[in-house]
Design a protein around this motif. Structure first.
Motif, PDB file in Angstrom:
ATOM      1  N   ILE A   1       0.842  -1.200   0.000  1.00  0.00           N
ATOM      2  CA  ILE A   1       0.000   0.000   0.000  1.00  0.00           C
ATOM      3  C   ILE A   1       0.880   1.254   0.000  1.00  0.00           C
ATOM      4  N   VAL A   2       1.947   1.216   0.810  1.00  0.00           N
ATOM      5  CA  VAL A   2       2.869   2.355   0.826  1.00  0.00           C
ATOM      6  C   VAL A   2       3.439   2.578  -0.574  1.00  0.00           C
ATOM      7  N   ALA A   3       3.853   1.485  -1.220  1.00  0.00           N
ATOM      8  CA  ALA A   3       4.477   1.609  -2.538  1.00  0.00           C
ATOM      9  C   ALA A   3       3.520   2.230  -3.538  1.00  0.00           C
ATOM     10  N   VAL A   4       2.281   1.755  -3.534  1.00  0.00           N
ATOM     11  CA  VAL A   4       1.313   2.278  -4.503  1.00  0.00           C
ATOM     12  C   VAL A   4       1.009   3.742  -4.207  1.00  0.00           C
ATOM     13  N   THR A   5       0.849   4.062  -2.908  1.00  0.00           N
ATOM     14  CA  THR A   5       0.586   5.453  -2.536  1.00  0.00           C
ATOM     15  C   THR A   5       1.731   6.363  -2.977  1.00  0.00           C
ATOM     16  N   LEU A   6       2.959   5.915  -2.689  1.00  0.00           N
ATOM     17  CA  LEU A   6       4.136   6.694  -3.077  1.00  0.00           C
ATOM     18  C   LEU A   6       4.148   6.938  -4.571  1.00  0.00           C
ATOM     19  N   ARG A   7       3.845   5.881  -5.305  1.00  0.00           N
ATOM     20  CA  ARG A   7       3.918   5.982  -6.748  1.00  0.00           C
ATOM     21  C   ARG A   7       2.893   6.967  -7.297  1.00  0.00           C
ATOM     22  N   VAL A   8       1.704   6.887  -6.745  1.00  0.00           N
ATOM     23  CA  VAL A   8       0.665   7.814  -7.184  1.00  0.00           C
ATOM     24  C   VAL A   8       1.043   9.243  -6.787  1.00  0.00           C
ATOM     25  N   ALA A   9       1.555   9.406  -5.551  1.00  0.00           N
ATOM     26  CA  ALA A   9       1.941  10.743  -5.106  1.00  0.00           C
ATOM     27  C   ALA A   9       3.063  11.290  -5.974  1.00  0.00           C
ATOM     28  N   LEU A  10       4.022  10.440  -6.309  1.00  0.00           N
ATOM     29  CA  LEU A  10       5.162  10.906  -7.098  1.00  0.00           C
ATOM     30  C   LEU A  10       4.753  11.269  -8.510  1.00  0.00           C
ATOM     31  N   SER A  11       3.732  10.562  -9.025  1.00  0.00           N
ATOM     32  CA  SER A  11       3.353  10.840 -10.417  1.00  0.00           C
ATOM     33  C   SER A  11       2.696  12.215 -10.525  1.00  0.00           C
ATOM     34  N   SER A  12       2.241  12.761  -9.391  1.00  0.00           N
ATOM     35  CA  SER A  12       1.711  14.128  -9.460  1.00  0.00           C
ATOM     36  C   SER A  12       2.719  15.129  -8.912  1.00  0.00           C
ATOM     37  N   CYS A  13       3.946  14.691  -8.686  1.00  0.00           N
ATOM     38  CA  CYS A  13       4.988  15.569  -8.154  1.00  0.00           C
ATOM     39  C   CYS A  13       6.171  15.627  -9.098  1.00  0.00           C
ATOM     40  N   LYS A  14       5.947  16.000 -10.313  1.00  0.00           N
ATOM     41  CA  LYS A  14       7.048  16.105 -11.261  1.00  0.00           C
ATOM     42  C   LYS A  14       7.928  17.305 -10.903  1.00  0.00           C
ATOM     43  N   GLY A  15       9.216  17.163 -11.104  1.00  0.00           N
ATOM     44  CA  GLY A  15      10.139  18.288 -10.913  1.00  0.00           C
ATOM     45  C   GLY A  15      10.114  18.829  -9.501  1.00  0.00           C
ATOM     46  N   ASP A  16      10.002  20.147  -9.383  1.00  0.00           N
ATOM     47  CA  ASP A  16      10.062  20.775  -8.059  1.00  0.00           C
ATOM     48  C   ASP A  16       8.683  21.085  -7.493  1.00  0.00           C
ATOM     49  N   ASN A  17       7.655  20.439  -8.055  1.00  0.00           N
ATOM     50  CA  ASN A  17       6.287  20.669  -7.589  1.00  0.00           C
ATOM     51  C   ASN A  17       6.130  20.577  -6.090  1.00  0.00           C
ATOM     52  N   CYS A  18       6.760  19.553  -5.505  1.00  0.00           N
ATOM     53  CA  CYS A  18       6.552  19.288  -4.081  1.00  0.00           C
ATOM     54  C   CYS A  18       7.879  19.404  -3.346  1.00  0.00           C
ATOM     55  N   GLY A  19       8.627  20.453  -3.612  1.00  0.00           N
ATOM     56  CA  GLY A  19       9.913  20.619  -2.936  1.00  0.00           C
ATOM     57  C   GLY A  19      10.864  19.494  -3.310  1.00  0.00           C
ATOM     58  N   VAL A  20      11.606  18.990  -2.331  1.00  0.00           N
ATOM     59  CA  VAL A  20      12.570  17.945  -2.646  1.00  0.00           C
ATOM     60  C   VAL A  20      11.914  16.570  -2.751  1.00  0.00           C
ATOM     61  N   PHE A  21      10.608  16.483  -2.473  1.00  0.00           N
ATOM     62  CA  PHE A  21       9.958  15.166  -2.473  1.00  0.00           C
ATOM     63  C   PHE A  21      10.043  14.474  -3.832  1.00  0.00           C
ATOM     64  N   GLY A  22       9.847  15.272  -4.890  1.00  0.00           N
ATOM     65  CA  GLY A  22       9.798  14.657  -6.215  1.00  0.00           C
ATOM     66  C   GLY A  22      11.147  14.227  -6.756  1.00  0.00           C
ATOM     67  N   THR A  23      12.247  14.746  -6.177  1.00  0.00           N
ATOM     68  CA  THR A  23      13.569  14.469  -6.736  1.00  0.00           C
ATOM     69  C   THR A  23      13.856  12.976  -6.772  1.00  0.00           C
ATOM     70  N   GLY A  24      14.289  12.519  -7.915  1.00  0.00           N
ATOM     71  CA  GLY A  24      14.699  11.121  -8.001  1.00  0.00           C
ATOM     72  C   GLY A  24      13.570  10.164  -8.276  1.00  0.00           C
ATOM     73  N   GLY A  25      12.328  10.585  -8.099  1.00  0.00           N
ATOM     74  CA  GLY A  25      11.222   9.685  -8.349  1.00  0.00           C
ATOM     75  C   GLY A  25      11.237   8.521  -7.380  1.00  0.00           C
ATOM     76  N   LEU A  26      10.834   7.366  -7.879  1.00  0.00           N
ATOM     77  CA  LEU A  26      10.704   6.206  -7.008  1.00  0.00           C
ATOM     78  C   LEU A  26      12.063   5.681  -6.562  1.00  0.00           C
ATOM     79  N   ILE A  27      13.099   5.974  -7.310  1.00  0.00           N
ATOM     80  CA  ILE A  27      14.438   5.506  -6.945  1.00  0.00           C
ATOM     81  C   ILE A  27      15.232   6.713  -6.486  1.00  0.00           C
ATOM     82  N   MET A  28      15.558   6.751  -5.213  1.00  0.00           N
ATOM     83  CA  MET A  28      16.104   7.990  -4.657  1.00  0.00           C
ATOM     84  C   MET A  28      17.491   8.321  -5.193  1.00  0.00           C
ATOM     85  N   PHE A  29      18.355   7.338  -5.263  1.00  0.00           N
ATOM     86  CA  PHE A  29      19.731   7.619  -5.694  1.00  0.00           C
ATOM     87  C   PHE A  29      20.076   6.749  -6.899  1.00  0.00           C
ATOM     88  N   ASP A  30      19.349   6.942  -7.976  1.00  0.00           N
ATOM     89  CA  ASP A  30      19.542   6.088  -9.144  1.00  0.00           C
ATOM     90  C   ASP A  30      20.982   6.188  -9.645  1.00  0.00           C
TER      91      ASP A  30
END
Lengths: 649, 649
Positions: free
Chosen positions: B164-193
């Motif tokens: 559930i966390v994973a799906v929530t994160l993914r949905v939240a990240l898909s609406s947080c492109k770029g700097d939309n949500c501060g540093v939250f969106g950086t890196g997407g689902l993989i923080m240090f790719d």
């Protein structure tokens, strides 16, 4: 024509390979048939079934698995590799073979049940690690599916084993570039690399995920149900027709498989090779994404690529991304039906046969079909067809094997596709939940059909309404602290119990001194010395236990007396006779016991009221004694917390 | 000048944030200080310490963690998120708050210790999943590090939560492109790719892996050792100077941190921006790989990129591949020393502070240094410097936290770097093994310093030489089956034991009827009704237990009698008095007991010889009674199997 010659060679080769595998299996080691995972699971649950991990089983499993996989059957090598790993671990834990003078001193540390079990768990982990090249998945598989008791030291040992497997694999692969080592080098460390896939998706992606999860759960439960029916039928046939039946069956399965995978591709159409691809097209070799089959040059038969190919390549083809429409939906449907049918008829024949690969193929075929359907009828274009195949495989694994974390990590390590992790987890969640509503996992079902007394983790709900004395058989046979050898022989011959209470008669009421094991009594009878060391009492290797029939005593020896107290476990685990069966079950299961003494709260003639063994906790035994509880089995969902629950738990 | 103004604003802001966090923490919820992982671990081990998971702790942890991380301290948000997740789970398990009328009926299913523990374990899993965006890593962390008892249903529940966390994160990240949500969106689902890295290597790669593993293990053990010393010193300070001491300390730490991360970059040199890069160079914003700092346009200060940056970006920079020589070795050495120093002085102050991030930064800095050294002095050019940093982080995590599978999977999910899995596993193996030779993991050490009675998994070796009666205190206070209320009050007031044997005096020798809990006695005293339902006996929320001091009885009530038998657990777990302490320990630990009754094998005046509780198994208690066994502590490596071992195990 040349095609009938080709078929004869193809089918002949297959039948030869499968038959030799079946002959080995049926004659030398019947325990090597099947996946082996249920058997390893049973061993790790504490079931000491003979030959499960014996040396002959090991050899036959390796050779037989080669025959079965090379013979083109719908079987995998993963289950057999788990079994093989466990066999090697078990052989090591016996400290080598005394007969051949191969004994290692340092291996004596494994001469107890717990360490031996740990080693076998590590063997299972190594098997999965090697089979899927998934070291972390191997550790998790061993812990989630194989082991019955978890400890953090076990995790650490399994991790150690898997790390060594990973490093070995990596070194081996680095010297196996291209076709140097047959198909071993293909794919490198990642067997089915899916490459970089764009997964820019939103909330709508949940729709196909839910569809796949639901249908995977249903299909998995259906597969498990059918497979149970087939297994029972096969077991009856084997009992009825014996060796000949087994071999004939293997022959039939090999023939049907050859006919299907050679015959069905004729239904496929020839398609022109696409341009701008890196793969060879059309290809004729062992592998290939675009098989020529009967097509003219420059054309390929997509059904042949899916059927007339190694199992690994079929999966690789189904998982391949950015290949929309590469496989026609009719080809996928034919693959789905034929592989479902073949998987059903193959498992249960007398050959080593893993379940992972067929399940992955069926799931991937079905997932790709769903993908084609969704993409061609709706606006949902977010997922690639390869991702659908991948999620389909996950859903069927979840729906039939009911594993979660380990399947997740194994798939991740197989495909290097981290971005699809959230949908994969969701698919597994849904399919496992749905499947569990209908039946048990496919491995648990095999355990049940084989009649292995597997102790599940939780007591059945009706056990709360029984006390331990309700299921405990009549008072056990007891021995005196100082006992005549003749009496011991008599007791051992009259029953097959493995533990005997030792009573002291010094005071007016007899007192329970402790519990002595059959195996230790046998050592005492056999050696009859005044001095023993710990090695004498060490557990012998699997399938080599001492038997009372082998011990011959003279009449004067029969009248000798022995003091059993030094060899008795003076502090056995005990429970009071009014304890609920559910509570005793939890204790028995969590402590991993073989005997649990029941003592009375009120002073009685005998200080011990009974001994509980694994057998007493089996639902079959309990429900046999109290058939009216059977209905209660379905009340699990309706149990309500009551005052008594608060006190009992 | 403008730099001193900048520093004042920077340091002022940091100090303000840190101080407000420290004020919250020191005044309202001292339990919110530190990582929280040891506390959660203790709770899941069965330690019911007050306030660990209380609502105020939860609120302060969230706010305080924001202050500490935003204040630029060398702390992470991962530990606090684990604690936060567990707090939420614990609040849920109490079924809401009665005081505010927020109660949910369906949550009453969690009104027992086991389900509450399961829920808290899931909360911990959710915390790691969310913090690292590593859902599978979260499950494994919860099972490997947090939980003390594993069951497959727990695995399933933790997996459910993480999915559930994973799906929530993914949905939240898909609406947080770029700097939309501060540093939250950086890196997407993989923080240090880490991107695609060539890893064409052979056997020689083992050399740097072994170097990194060894030094990571040593450095980790050293860090753990120093951190223990610092923690003890801080605890003494806090005891001595109270609130003021705590706040002043937080102020000092914030000031030193600000001075170091603003002052040290002056030591760095200005380098010309490389050509052909996709990153902004030089950059001045919140993040950036090439910070301008005091350099002129077109130049960057590499030390500023490593120090004057968010922690996440520092890690991202250190892990970045194909950037050989981007960071000068002197910069890396300065980063290593300063972050090691800051991590040491920060943990232990009265603020929420996670350990993961500082350990990863130290490890990565040190790994990149090793990489620079190996690549510049030898022919071993196989690994990228980013891979060295990655492996360095893994080795220090292994050497200090001593986790294996979970660190492995978390790192994999953080960096999407599957091909480096085999060396990662090897590095973890070596560093954990080495670290374990010197001391316990950093979390276990914190548990020990806090004086929490944590029950480890295995009994200490000297426990084999003691029987349960050797550590059991004098005969326990008993109650009669039908008891005067006044007597009960007296017994409860005279001791703080939580379980009391109930004796029946109907026959000439008293008989043990069972065990009654203090909490149930308190309910009986408080309600004094003839009828109870299970909800009356349900465990109250954390920190809200009933106390005997709150119960006032009149004299005539004191003389009433109550039949205790319906409220007594009539089948408590018992052991015989000659059982070895080690065996009883295993039973106590594996069954998760709070009380274990010791009964005598020979009939005596009292049917119960003692009650074992968690306290009796603590090494401090046992070694306090038998100081001569202390030397034995080091004999673990030398224990030999003897005849007795075979019978006891």
């Amino acid at each position: 024509s040349k095609y009938s010659i080709a078929f004869s060679i193809f089918a002949g080769g297959n039948i030869l390979l499968v038959l030799s595998s079946a002959i080995l299996c049926a004659i030398f080691a019947p325990a090597a048939a099947g996946s082996g995972i249920p058997e390893v699971k049973a061993y790790l649950n504490g079931i000491d079934a003979p030959n499960i991990l014996a040396p002959t089983t090991f050899i036959v499993k390796v050779l037989g698995s080669i025959g079965a996989v090379a013979g083109g059957l719908a079987v995998g090598k993963e289950g057999p590799l788990v079994h093989t790993g466990s066999c090697i671990a078990s052989l090591l834990s016996q400290g080598g073979s005394k007969r051949y003078g191969l004994t290692w001193q340092w291996l004596r540390y494994f001469k107890n049940d717990r360490d031996r079990r740990d080693l076998v768990t590590c063997g299972a982990a190594a098997g999965v690690s090697a089979a899927f090249r998934a070291p972390v998945g191997g550790v998790l598989f061993a812990l989630e599916e194989a082991a019955s008791w978890w400890r953090s030291s076990l995790l650490w040992r399994a991790f150690f084993t898997s790390a060594i497997v990973a490093v070995t694999l990596r070194v081996a692969l680095s010297s196996c570039k291209g076709d140097n080592c047959g198909v071993f080098g293909t794919g490198g460390l990642i067997m089915f690399d899916m490459g970089v896939i764009s997964t820019e998706t939103g909330l709508l992606e949940l729709v196909p995920v839910i569809i796949l999860g639901t249908s995977g759960g249903l299909l998995g439960a259906f597969y498990t149900f059918l497979s149970g029916k087939v297994l029972k039928t096969y077991a009856n046939w084997h009992a009825k027709y014996g060796l000949f039946g087994k071999l004939f069956q293997a022959f039939l399965v090999a023939l049907i498989t050859s006919v299907l995978i050679f015959g069905l591709p004729w239904l496929g159409a020839c398609t022109a090779c696409p341009t701008g691809i890196t793969h060879e097209c059309p290809s004729n070799g062992l592998s290939g994404k675009y098989k020529q089959f009967t097509c003219q040059s420059g054309y390929y038969n997509d059904l042949a690529s899916l059927l007339l190919n190694t199992n690994d390549n079929v999966i690789r083809n189904l998982f391949s991304t950015n290949t929309e429409g590469l496989y026609h939906y009719s080809s996928l449907a034919i693959l789905l039906c034929s592989s479902f049918f073949l998987a059903l008829i193959t498992y249960g024949t007398a050959i080593p046969s893993g379940l992972f690969i067929p399940v992955i193929i069926i799931g991937a075929a079905y997932g790709r079909l769903v993908g084609w359907f969704v993409r061609s009828t709706t606006q949902l274009q977010t997922f690639d067809e390869g991702i659908y195949a991948y999620l389909g495989a996950a859903s069927l694994l979840g729906g039939s094997m009911r594993m979660t974390v380990s399947v997740c990590v194994i798939l991740l390590e197989l495909t290097n596709n981290l971005l699809t992790l959230p949908p994969t987890m969701l698919v597994l969640l849904i399919s496992k939940t749905l499947g569990d509503l209908f039946n048990h996992s496919v491995y648990d079902q095999i355990l049940h059909i084989k009649g292995l007394p597997f102790l599940v983790e939780k007591p059945e709900p009706y056990m709360k309404h029984l006390t331990v004395m309700d299921v405990c058989s009549s008072p056990p046979m007891t021995l005196s602290a100082i006992e005549r050898l003749g009496n011991i022989v008599e007791v051992l011959k009259s029953t097959d119990h493995n533990g005997f209470p030792v009573l002291e008669h010094s005071s007016e009421v007899p007192k329970l001194h402790g519990l002595i094991l059959r195996s230790h009594l046998l050592v005492l009878l056999q050696k009859r010395e005044s001095d023993y060391n710990s090695a004498d009492f060490a557990k012998p290797g699997s399938g080599k236990s001492r038997r009372i029939e082998d011990i011959q005593l003279q009449t004067e020896q029969m009248n000798e007396y022995v003091d059993l107290r030094p060899y008795t476990n003076a502090s056995p685990y005990t429970v009071v006779d009014n304890m609920s069966l559910a509570k005793a079950f939890s204790m028995f299961r969590q402590l991993g016991l073989r005997h649990l003494c029941v003592v009375s709260t009120t002073p009685k003639a005998s200080p011990i009221s009974g001994i509980l063994t694994r057998h007493d906790f089996m639902p079959e035994h309990v429900l046999g004694l109290y058939p009216h509880l059977r209905a209660n089995k379905w009340n699990r969902l309706h149990t309500k917390s009551s005052v008594s629950d608060v006190f009992v738990s």
